[in-house]
Design a protein around this motif. Structure first.
Motif: not given
Length: 130
Positions: A11-20
């Motif tokens: 979940v953290i990786a998906v959010v980071a990919l979407l944000v960054l």
């Protein structure tokens, strides 16, 4: 330490990919990894320092206990020496009194006047032995 499972990391990786975005994500991952390494190194440093201080304190406590035991043993030996000395002095006084009683004169007078011992006599049958 932390109970993070695979699903939380995903979940953290998906959010980071979407944000960054895909361009800045590798730099952010390296930066996060650097901070994690620094935090771990700092944690291990503090942990090592605490362990060393605890070991030092235990050694100091052990040394203080050993010093106390040695002082106690020294005092015990002193007491035994004094008791032995007193006992020997008592025995000496009793022996002097016994000598006084046998000689009929004070022990100081007996020791002040040297008495001559009789000269050894030759055996009567000295010639027969040869």
């Amino acid at each position: 330490m932390f109970d993070i499972g695979f699903s939380e990391i995903f979940v953290i990786a998906v959010v980071a990919l979407l944000v960054l975005g895909p361009e800045r994500l590798p730099k952010a991952a390296r930066f996060a990894g650097l901070w994690v390494r620094r935090a771990r190194a700092q944690w291990y440093s503090v942990k090592s320092e605490l362990e060393n201080e605890l070991a030092d304190e235990e050694l100091r406590r052990s040394l203080r206990q050993t010093q106390a035991d040695l002082r106690e043993a020294q005092e015990s030996l002193r007491n035994q020496i004094h008791d032995s000395r007193d006992s020997l002095q008592r025995e000496l006084r009793e022996a002097e009194r016994s000598v006084e009683a046998l000689d009929g004169k004070p022990a100081d007078a007996a020791t002040a006047e040297p008495t001559a011992l009789p000269a050894p006599t030759a055996p009567a049958h000295d010639d027969e032995r040869r």
